[in-house]
Motif scaffolding. Sequence first.
Motif: not given
Length: 78
Positions: A41-48, A52-55, A61-62
């Motif tokens: 679940q966590t992997l899927g949510e972050l990968a989606a 910019r959102d991750l930053a 992303r790595l």
Amino acid sequence: MTTLTHSTLRDGFRLPSFLRRLLDAAGLSAEALAQRRIYRQTLGELAAMTDRDLADIGISRLSIGQIALEAAGYRTGH
């Protein structure tokens, strides 16, 4: 009449007793199943998320895989 009972895992996930017995017979733990679910679940949510959102939340992303492992409670080398 058949009655189903449930076991509640630490993350609140309810597991029917018959499924717990099936997992036990297969040599799997319900806790491991819950960890795997949290990881996926966590992997899927972050990968989606966009780069910019991750930053914006300070994640590259790595590092998504490592973060998902930590969220699921797996021991990591850090």
